[in-house]
Design a protein around this motif. Structure first.
Motif, PDB file in Angstrom:
ATOM      1  N   ALA A 114       0.691  -1.254  -0.004  1.00 53.23           N
ATOM      2  CA  ALA A 114       0.140   0.065  -0.016  1.00 53.23           C
ATOM      3  C   ALA A 114       0.782   1.337   0.119  1.00 53.23           C
ATOM      4  N   HIS A 115       1.831   1.289   0.890  1.00 59.13           N
ATOM      5  CA  HIS A 115       2.815   2.460   0.453  1.00 59.13           C
ATOM      6  C   HIS A 115       3.588   2.573  -0.382  1.00 59.13           C
ATOM      7  N   ALA A 116       3.987   1.642  -1.260  1.00 60.41           N
ATOM      8  CA  ALA A 116       4.623   1.750  -2.360  1.00 60.41           C
ATOM      9  C   ALA A 116       3.493   2.136  -3.520  1.00 60.41           C
ATOM     10  N   ALA A 117       2.202   1.724  -3.067  1.00 59.75           N
ATOM     11  CA  ALA A 117       1.344   2.188  -4.426  1.00 59.75           C
ATOM     12  C   ALA A 117       0.947   3.766  -4.229  1.00 59.75           C
ATOM     13  N   GLY A 118       1.043   4.395  -3.252  1.00 61.96           N
ATOM     14  CA  GLY A 118       1.107   5.830  -2.855  1.00 61.96           C
ATOM     15  C   GLY A 118      -0.233   5.905  -1.788  1.00 61.96           C
ATOM     16  N   VAL A 119      -0.653   4.840  -1.051  1.00 63.86           N
ATOM     17  CA  VAL A 119      -1.625   5.124   0.076  1.00 63.86           C
ATOM     18  C   VAL A 119      -0.659   5.610   1.179  1.00 63.86           C
ATOM     19  N   ALA A 120      -1.544   6.367   1.986  1.00 63.40           N
ATOM     20  CA  ALA A 120      -0.944   6.972   3.117  1.00 63.40           C
ATOM     21  C   ALA A 120      -0.751   5.971   4.221  1.00 63.40           C
ATOM     22  N   ALA A 121       0.097   5.099   3.930  1.00 69.89           N
ATOM     23  CA  ALA A 121       0.394   4.085   4.893  1.00 69.89           C
ATOM     24  C   ALA A 121       1.601   4.255   5.441  1.00 69.89           C
ATOM     25  N   PRO A 122       1.802   3.468   6.746  1.00 71.73           N
ATOM     26  CA  PRO A 122       3.164   3.693   7.378  1.00 71.73           C
ATOM     27  C   PRO A 122       4.200   2.861   6.482  1.00 71.73           C
ATOM     28  N   GLU A 123       5.457   3.318   6.749  1.00 77.35           N
ATOM     29  CA  GLU A 123       6.637   2.676   6.067  1.00 77.35           C
ATOM     30  C   GLU A 123       7.302   1.552   7.107  1.00 77.35           C
ATOM     31  N   VAL A 124       7.158   0.398   6.662  1.00 77.20           N
ATOM     32  CA  VAL A 124       7.528  -0.683   7.424  1.00 77.20           C
ATOM     33  C   VAL A 124       9.182  -0.855   7.400  1.00 77.20           C
TER      34      VAL A 124
END
Length: 443
Positions: free
Chosen positions: A74-84
């Motif tokens: 999700a983070h890689a796709a531009g969703v405002a998700a945290p970076e693991v």
């Protein structure tokens, strides 16, 4: 614990923890399931997210490795998700979980609900992006089919005793109103105010992906619109920020599918039943010893919130004569004691003592846990005074079998009275209670 975290940060990111030690470790309050620990490493802040126990995570459809992988995608796709940043390994001796970079802002509901209308648009865009994620390679996500989901809820209801008529009413409605299966998309599963980070009045992050699955995107739209997640904004059905029509339009404009009111209503009822049963399951977890925290038994009593919301959702389908019927007469109150203190008065005394002598000595999560303990004392005190039992297995079975319904003379009024009595004892500050009492008692 700081030293163990430093070892993980060094292993995962090559951090020189001698020059950048872990500092400021604190457990964050909130979160009915997972533990979250905030800490700093050098100039940056991070969050450790971990399961309360191996037994608990083993019972979940999505394990933490799968959750971490989905957040990465999700983070890689531009969703405002945290970076693991790192996943925990057994040798780390920190349990099961992963470490994320801390996002700016806060998940405090009051901050979100006091934000301008642009925040609702941000949420709609985030949902559309999540639902547009490529499902290839996501076979580790559970899949939710409406019919299978409803029968799963029915089994869960039976395991919990099968004796709550209002939940049975919801289950019977769901069985009669199954929508056709939708094209499966990634569903966040817990997309709501309280799990969304807000910074400078805009969305900065989507948290808590533990309930993610493949299913109908309308489920996410409906879940965040439940009364419980609007935190008193009963007049703003769209996440407590706007109306449903505006939210749906923003979702479609961001690339989401066309809004379907029937599917939306199905998932709104489904998730209300789901959370009612989820609350009851907290008590079962406490009884089994899986999690003996005080929070579990208190959250279990929040089932009454969802029962009242279910009735408010479904009562419009009752005949007009039943909707207009007044509540049955209330039971007379017992006279106040003038002799020895009652059990309820003793509980009040304990609660007052805790507030006067203990509260100011606590901070952070311990202060929050004290509030949970005082809430628990209040529940017991009010139950001793006036709570009617919400259990009626014979009626629940009749509703599931179709032998009774909201068209049964007097049943709606009886259910209303029971819902008011139960919730008044269990969670009297729940905002929808006052609205329901005003509507139902003035007939």
């Amino acid at each position: 614990m700081e030293g163990l975290l430093e070892a993980v940060m060094h292993r995962a990111g090559g951090v020189d923890t001698a020059a950048n030690p872990v500092t400021g470790l604190q457990r964050l309050s909130g979160g009915a399931n997972m533990e979250s620990w905030l800490f700093a490493c050098g100039q940056d802040r991070f969050v450790l997210r971990r399961a309360p126990s191996a037994e608990w995570i083993a019972a979940r459809p999505l394990n933490m490795a799968g959750e971490a992988e989905l957040i990465r995608r999700a983070h890689a796709a531009g969703v405002a998700a945290p970076e693991v940043i790192a996943e925990l390994a057994p040798a780390d001796d920190l349990g099961i979980g992963f470490i994320m970079r801390c996002l700016p802002g806060t998940a405090d509901p009051e901050t979100a609900l006091s934000s301008p209308p642009e925040l609702a648009s941000d949420l709609a865009k985030a949902m559309a992006r999540i639902h547009a994620l490529n499902t290839r390679g996501l076979d580790f996500l559970p899949r939710l089919d409406p019919a299978e989901g409803v029968e799963g809820l029915a089994r869960q209801f039976a395991e919990a005793g099968g004796d709550r008529p209002l939940i049975a009413l919801g289950l019977a409605w769901l069985r009669r109103n199954l929508p056709p299966p939708a094209e499966p998309v990634v569903v966040h599963g817990d997309f709501r105010i309280g799990n969304l980070m807000v910074h400078e009045e805009r969305l900065s992050g989507v948290l808590d992906w533990e309930l993610a699955h493949l299913g109908d995107g309308h489920e996410d739209l409906a879940y965040g619109c439940m009364a419980v997640w609007r935190f008193g904004r009963l007049d703003r059905q769209g996440f407590g920020l706007t109306d449903i029509e505006t939210l749906a339009h923003a979702y479609q404009a961001a690339g989401g599918e066309a809004f379907n009111p029937a599917r939306f209503r199905f998932w709104l009822v489904y998730r209300t039943v789901w959370w009612a049963l989820g609350c009851l399951s907290m008590g079962q977890s406490w009884r089994s010893g899986t999690d003996r925290s005080l929070e579990r038994v208190v959250v279990a009593r929040r089932c009454a919130e969802q029962e009242l919301d279910l009735l408010r959702l479904l009562e419009s389908e009752a005949p007009e004569t039943e909707r207009a019927r007044p509540l049955p007469p209330a039971m007379p109150e017992s006279p106040a004691s003038t002799g020895e203190p009652t059990a309820a008065e003793i509980l009040t005394a304990v609660s007052e003592w805790l507030a006067a002598t203990v509260k100011d000595k606590l901070a952070g999560r311990e202060r929050w846990e004290l509030a949970v303990a005082q809430n628990a004392l209040g529940i017991v005190r009010r139950e001793l005074s006036a709570r009617a039992s919400p259990a009626d297995k014979a009626l629940a079975e009749d509703l599931l079998a179709g032998r009774q319904s909201l068209a049964t003379p007097g049943l709606l009024a009886t259910l209303r009275a029971r819902a008011l009595s139960t919730l008044s004892a269990d969670m009297p500050k729940y905002p929808a209670l006052a609205a329901a009492r005003t509507l139902w008692e003035n007939r």
